[in-house]
Scaffold this motif. Structure first.
Motif, PDB file in Angstrom:
ATOM      1  N   ALA A   1      26.379 -21.480 -10.249  1.00  0.00           N
ATOM      2  CA  ALA A   1      25.110 -22.076  -9.830  1.00  0.00           C
ATOM      3  C   ALA A   1      25.169 -22.655  -8.422  1.00  0.00           C
ATOM      4  O   ALA A   1      24.170 -22.645  -7.698  1.00  0.00           O
ATOM      5  N   ILE A   2      26.360 -23.172  -8.034  1.00  0.00           N
ATOM      6  CA  ILE A   2      26.479 -23.846  -6.745  1.00  0.00           C
ATOM      7  C   ILE A   2      27.888 -23.638  -6.202  1.00  0.00           C
ATOM      8  O   ILE A   2      28.859 -23.633  -6.963  1.00  0.00           O
TER       9      ILE A   2
ATOM     10  N   THR B   1      29.396 -23.531  13.584  1.00  0.00           N
ATOM     11  CA  THR B   1      29.211 -22.085  13.659  1.00  0.00           C
ATOM     12  C   THR B   1      29.614 -21.495  12.316  1.00  0.00           C
ATOM     13  O   THR B   1      30.683 -21.816  11.785  1.00  0.00           O
ATOM     14  N   ILE B   2      28.762 -20.655  11.756  1.00  0.00           N
ATOM     15  CA  ILE B   2      29.056 -19.995  10.492  1.00  0.00           C
ATOM     16  C   ILE B   2      29.806 -18.694  10.772  1.00  0.00           C
ATOM     17  O   ILE B   2      29.321 -17.827  11.503  1.00  0.00           O
ATOM     18  N   LEU B   3      31.000 -18.570  10.207  1.00  0.00           N
ATOM     19  CA  LEU B   3      31.822 -17.369  10.321  1.00  0.00           C
ATOM     20  C   LEU B   3      31.908 -16.731   8.938  1.00  0.00           C
ATOM     21  O   LEU B   3      31.766 -17.418   7.929  1.00  0.00           O
TER      22      LEU B   3
ATOM     23  N   SER C   1      18.549 -26.582   8.863  1.00  0.00           N
ATOM     24  CA  SER C   1      17.110 -26.533   8.604  1.00  0.00           C
ATOM     25  C   SER C   1      16.644 -27.841   7.971  1.00  0.00           C
ATOM     26  O   SER C   1      17.286 -28.347   7.043  1.00  0.00           O
ATOM     27  N   PRO C   2      15.520 -28.392   8.429  1.00  0.00           N
ATOM     28  CA  PRO C   2      14.971 -29.581   7.770  1.00  0.00           C
ATOM     29  C   PRO C   2      14.377 -29.202   6.423  1.00  0.00           C
ATOM     30  O   PRO C   2      14.079 -28.026   6.174  1.00  0.00           O
TER      31      PRO C   2
ATOM     32  N   SER D   1      27.359 -13.421   1.871  1.00  0.00           N
ATOM     33  CA  SER D   1      26.174 -13.668   1.039  1.00  0.00           C
ATOM     34  C   SER D   1      25.796 -15.143   0.963  1.00  0.00           C
ATOM     35  O   SER D   1      24.690 -15.474   0.509  1.00  0.00           O
ATOM     36  N   ASP D   2      26.685 -16.041   1.408  1.00  0.00           N
ATOM     37  CA  ASP D   2      26.413 -17.477   1.312  1.00  0.00           C
ATOM     38  C   ASP D   2      25.894 -18.072   2.619  1.00  0.00           C
ATOM     39  O   ASP D   2      25.673 -19.282   2.703  1.00  0.00           O
ATOM     40  N   ARG D   3      25.680 -17.235   3.615  1.00  0.00           N
ATOM     41  CA  ARG D   3      25.284 -17.757   4.928  1.00  0.00           C
ATOM     42  C   ARG D   3      24.039 -18.638   4.844  1.00  0.00           C
ATOM     43  O   ARG D   3      23.985 -19.735   5.420  1.00  0.00           O
ATOM     44  N   SER D   4      23.025 -18.176   4.110  1.00  0.00           N
ATOM     45  CA  SER D   4      21.765 -18.925   4.072  1.00  0.00           C
ATOM     46  C   SER D   4      21.946 -20.304   3.440  1.00  0.00           C
ATOM     47  O   SER D   4      21.284 -21.268   3.849  1.00  0.00           O
ATOM     48  N   LEU D   5      22.850 -20.436   2.458  1.00  0.00           N
ATOM     49  CA  LEU D   5      23.086 -21.727   1.806  1.00  0.00           C
ATOM     50  C   LEU D   5      23.579 -22.763   2.809  1.00  0.00           C
ATOM     51  O   LEU D   5      23.074 -23.890   2.868  1.00  0.00           O
TER      52      LEU D   5
END
Length: 304
Positions: free
Chosen positions: A33-34, A114-116, A85-86, A74-78
């Motif tokens: 779930a998380i 930075t997301i890698l 993002s506010p 696949s976890d980039r958006s999380l």
């Protein structure tokens, strides 16, 4: 002032790498779930924060300017949603003025991140290697993605390790003392004392048996059946990436994965390495019992 063994990369450490691409199998089904790096911890300020935020704050508060978090693609958006993002407008309006201000703080923190990505999960060493281009041949701080830290002094655990690195100008790993029954879960070292709490590292070994540790990893002055183990904070030369790349290219795996420890020992042989016993505690959040104990002890420790 400590006597330098060897000056390799005197440049200040500006960047931190936090591998956070594991599946969290030991915390299943919650990790369905998380992500485990987003599990909550109650911090000393009373806020419920995800583990990854506490780690990033530890780095930034010690003077780190940029943080690279290695995640599954696949976890980039999380992670981007949390740090960059506010909340949606309707939710933001429901927050107290204090929490609206805190939302701005999170985005400011996110501006340093930075997301890698690690496209295939092939071990801790492989995850670290995914940060090579971003690190860009600079010395860097390496932190664990499921450990949080609390200092026994006014200086944070991370600041302590960075200070020693700055004094010796060579790769420095934070250490802690563990009993024999725990060392099968940790990387351990052998070494010779250079100064109080500081050693010249002579071997780095991953998850030794008690028998091996008794024979090869004894350190003078450490009580019998206790050993110096890796704390989870490393100030490292970029030369590490050369050894990781070599191990990956030659398919040198341990227990089916590319490990960090073998490359650390190669780095030690090539450039020398310093060990420092950190004045503080490292709290594990990666296993159910450890996570439960962390929630109890971390809060108790920060309240004391």
């Amino acid at each position: 002032m400590l006597e330098n063994m060897q000056i390799n990369y005197p440049k200040k450490i500006r960047k931190a790498v936090i591998p956070a691409a594991g599946f969290g199998t030991r915390l299943f089904p919650a990790t369905k779930a998380i992500k485990k790096e987003l599990f909550p911890i109650i911090d000393k300020d009373g806020r419920a924060k995800p583990v990854i935020q506490l780690i990033v704050e530890e780095a930034v508060n010690a003077g780190i300017e940029e943080v690279g978090i290695v995640i599954q693609t696949s976890d980039r958006s999380l992670f981007e949603d949390f740090f960059k993002s506010p909340p949606k407008h309707e939710l933001l309006q429901k927050l107290s003025p204090q929490n609206q201000k805190y939302s701005e703080y999170l985005q400011d923190l996110g501006s340093k991140i930075t997301i890698l990505t690690q496209d295939t999960q092939e071990g801790y060493g492989h995850a670290v290697f995914c940060a090579k281009e971003w690190v860009n041949n600079e010395p860097f701080l390496l932190m664990l993605g499921d450990h949080i830290y609390d200092s026994n002094t006014e200086k944070s655990c991370t600041a302590q390790v960075l200070d020693i690195y700055n004094q010796v100008n060579q790769s420095t790993i934070g250490l802690t003392i563990m009993p024999a029954e725990m060392i099968h879960k940790a990387g351990c070292i052998a070494g010779n004392w250079q100064h109080e709490s500081i050693l010249i590292v002579t071997q780095v070994y991953e998850k030794p048996s008690i028998e091996y540790a008794r024979q090869h990893l004894r350190v003078e002055g450490i009580p019998e059946d206790e050993f110096l183990c890796i704390f989870g904070l490393y100030a490292l030369s970029p030369k590490l990436f050369d050894f990781l790349e070599e191990n990956i290219r030659n398919d040198m795996r341990d227990r089916g994965e590319f490990q960090l420890t073998s490359a650390l020992d190669q780095l030690r042989e090539a450039e020398g390495m310093t060990g420092y016993i950190v004045e503080g505690h490292c709290f594990d959040t990666g296993m159910p019992d450890a996570y439960l104990q962390t929630m109890i002890n971390f809060r108790k420790k920060t309240d004391s």
